[in-house]
Design a protein around this motif. Structure first.
Motif, PDB file in Angstrom:
ATOM      1  N   ALA A  64      25.878 -23.660 -22.102  1.00 61.66           N
ATOM      2  CA  ALA A  64      24.772 -24.593 -22.305  1.00 61.66           C
ATOM      3  C   ALA A  64      24.484 -24.779 -23.797  1.00 61.66           C
ATOM      4  CB  ALA A  64      23.523 -24.090 -21.584  1.00 61.66           C
ATOM      5  N   LEU A  65      24.593 -23.692 -24.548  1.00 61.61           N
ATOM      6  CA  LEU A  65      24.386 -23.796 -26.003  1.00 61.61           C
ATOM      7  C   LEU A  65      25.438 -24.700 -26.629  1.00 61.61           C
ATOM      8  CD1 LEU A  65      23.058 -22.985 -28.664  1.00 61.61           C
ATOM      9  CD2 LEU A  65      24.521 -20.936 -28.677  1.00 61.61           C
ATOM     10  N   GLU A  66      26.684 -24.551 -26.202  1.00 63.08           N
ATOM     11  CA  GLU A  66      27.754 -25.404 -26.737  1.00 63.08           C
ATOM     12  C   GLU A  66      27.484 -26.868 -26.427  1.00 63.08           C
ATOM     13  OE1 GLU A  66      30.292 -24.725 -28.765  1.00 63.08           O
ATOM     14  OE2 GLU A  66      29.326 -22.766 -28.890  1.00 63.08           O
ATOM     15  N   GLN A  67      26.954 -27.129 -25.234  1.00 66.08           N
ATOM     16  CA  GLN A  67      26.649 -28.514 -24.876  1.00 66.08           C
ATOM     17  C   GLN A  67      25.490 -29.048 -25.702  1.00 66.08           C
ATOM     18  OE1 GLN A  67      28.419 -30.625 -22.845  1.00 66.08           O
ATOM     19  NE2 GLN A  67      27.048 -32.085 -23.848  1.00 66.08           N
ATOM     20  N   PHE A  68      24.513 -28.196 -26.004  1.00 61.72           N
ATOM     21  CA  PHE A  68      23.412 -28.639 -26.853  1.00 61.72           C
ATOM     22  C   PHE A  68      23.908 -28.934 -28.265  1.00 61.72           C
ATOM     23  CE2 PHE A  68      19.729 -27.757 -29.669  1.00 61.72           C
ATOM     24  CZ  PHE A  68      18.935 -28.808 -29.245  1.00 61.72           C
ATOM     25  N   ARG A  69      24.819 -28.091 -28.755  1.00 64.25           N
ATOM     26  CA  ARG A  69      25.411 -28.363 -30.080  1.00 64.25           C
ATOM     27  C   ARG A  69      26.110 -29.725 -30.069  1.00 64.25           C
ATOM     28  NH1 ARG A  69      27.674 -22.673 -30.243  1.00 64.25           N
ATOM     29  NH2 ARG A  69      26.296 -21.450 -31.590  1.00 64.25           N
ATOM     30  N   ALA A  70      26.871 -29.982 -29.007  1.00 68.45           N
ATOM     31  CA  ALA A  70      27.582 -31.259 -28.906  1.00 68.45           C
ATOM     32  C   ALA A  70      26.602 -32.420 -28.841  1.00 68.45           C
ATOM     33  CB  ALA A  70      28.479 -31.258 -27.671  1.00 68.45           C
ATOM     34  N   GLU A 188      15.934 -28.054 -33.865  1.00 69.38           N
ATOM     35  CA  GLU A 188      15.724 -27.025 -32.848  1.00 69.38           C
ATOM     36  C   GLU A 188      16.949 -26.126 -32.661  1.00 69.38           C
ATOM     37  OE1 GLU A 188      12.748 -26.817 -31.341  1.00 69.38           O
ATOM     38  OE2 GLU A 188      12.083 -28.548 -32.506  1.00 69.38           O
ATOM     39  N   LEU A 189      18.066 -26.538 -33.228  1.00 67.99           N
ATOM     40  CA  LEU A 189      19.321 -25.844 -32.949  1.00 67.99           C
ATOM     41  C   LEU A 189      19.293 -24.382 -33.400  1.00 67.99           C
ATOM     42  CD1 LEU A 189      22.195 -25.837 -31.915  1.00 67.99           C
ATOM     43  CD2 LEU A 189      22.943 -26.794 -34.115  1.00 67.99           C
ATOM     44  N   ASP A 190      18.819 -24.126 -34.601  1.00 68.04           N
ATOM     45  CA  ASP A 190      18.836 -22.750 -35.119  1.00 68.04           C
ATOM     46  C   ASP A 190      18.042 -21.801 -34.220  1.00 68.04           C
ATOM     47  OD1 ASP A 190      20.402 -23.472 -37.234  1.00 68.04           O
ATOM     48  OD2 ASP A 190      18.776 -23.554 -38.711  1.00 68.04           O
ATOM     49  N   GLY A 191      16.878 -22.241 -33.768  1.00 64.11           N
ATOM     50  CA  GLY A 191      16.052 -21.394 -32.910  1.00 64.11           C
ATOM     51  C   GLY A 191      16.721 -21.108 -31.582  1.00 64.11           C
ATOM     52  N   ILE A 192      17.345 -22.128 -30.999  1.00 64.63           N
ATOM     53  CA  ILE A 192      18.031 -21.933 -29.720  1.00 64.63           C
ATOM     54  C   ILE A 192      19.245 -21.030 -29.893  1.00 64.63           C
ATOM     55  CG2 ILE A 192      19.357 -23.119 -27.925  1.00 64.63           C
ATOM     56  CD1 ILE A 192      17.442 -25.457 -28.187  1.00 64.63           C
ATOM     57  N   GLU A 193      19.951 -21.186 -30.993  1.00 65.02           N
ATOM     58  CA  GLU A 193      21.092 -20.306 -31.259  1.00 65.02           C
ATOM     59  C   GLU A 193      20.644 -18.855 -31.381  1.00 65.02           C
ATOM     60  OE1 GLU A 193      24.413 -23.038 -33.556  1.00 65.02           O
ATOM     61  OE2 GLU A 193      22.780 -22.155 -34.738  1.00 65.02           O
TER      62      GLU A 193
END
Length: 221
Positions: A64-70, A188-193
């Motif tokens: 799911a994280l990879e999909q959010f990055r994409a 938001e990416l850094d926080g989710i990572e």
């Protein structure tokens, strides 16, 4: 000669069917025990199931994280398709998280019953040496179980921040599906990572504790 794990696997489908007819926990245990499956076996099997569920959830949250990055790196293409993929990953993550919670709950149920029964049966011993050895084994098993269940609960708790973050992203995009909205999610990416990394680390620790507990059960059989 058939080993206990082999016998457990062989009779489990039949026993599971009979469990549908058993109305209470005590009746379920009696049904399984009639097939030679003790609470100790059930606990080991449920720990294995929880370990596997956590392994699946760890992989799913990473996916799911990879999909959010994409998604936040979107640079042209079908926005609707991008949203659908992210929504699917979120839904799968919710399902896997629920499975983990259910597996952990099932462990607690049988562990409490096993330890209560074990404690009560100490009074039935006539041989003091055997009673003392059994009591020592009970204390050791409880201690190992305590470490494992704490690790599992810690891992379970780390799922919530990640799920909440993913839900926010999906809801935001659902009503703002455009390139500008996607760009707004990049912050938001850094926080989710960070939250996902904490989840993976907690899952790894929990899985290791589960493996250690399973080995301890097998070693003391």
């Amino acid at each position: 000669m058939t080993t206990k794990p082999d016998r457990f696997a062989r009779w489990l489908p039949i026993a599971a069917s009979l469990l549908l007819l058993a109305g209470c926990q005590a009746a379920k245990y009696r049904t399984l025990e009639s097939f030679g499956i003790e609470k100790r076996d059930i606990l080991g099997s449920r720990v294995e199931a929880a370990r596997d569920a956590q392994d699946d959830a760890r992989e799913q949250f990473s996916s799911a994280l990879e999909q959010f990055r994409a998604t936040v790196e979107f640079d042209g293409g079908d926005l609707e398709d991008l949203y659908d993929r992210l929504d699917r990953e979120y839904t799968r993550s919710v399902d896997d998280a629920e499975r983990v919670r259910d597996r952990i709950d099932s462990i607690r149920d049988v562990a409490e019953d096993l330890f209560d029964e074990w404690e009560d049966e100490l009074d039935a011993y006539e041989n003091a040496n055997l009673r003392d050895r059994s009591a020592e084994l009970l204390r050791d098993t409880r201690s190992r179980y305590g470490r494992m269940i704490v690790a599992m609960q810690r891992a379970e708790a780390t799922m919530d921040p990640v799920l909440e973050a993913f839900e926010d992203q999906v809801l935001f995009l659902k009503h703002n599906l455009n390139a500008r909205a996607i760009a707004a999610l990049r912050s938001e990416l850094d926080g989710i990572e960070d939250d996902t990394e904490a989840l993976v680390e907690a899952m790894n620790a929990s899985i290791a504790e589960a493996d250690a507990f399973i080995q301890s059960l097998e070693g003391s059989s």
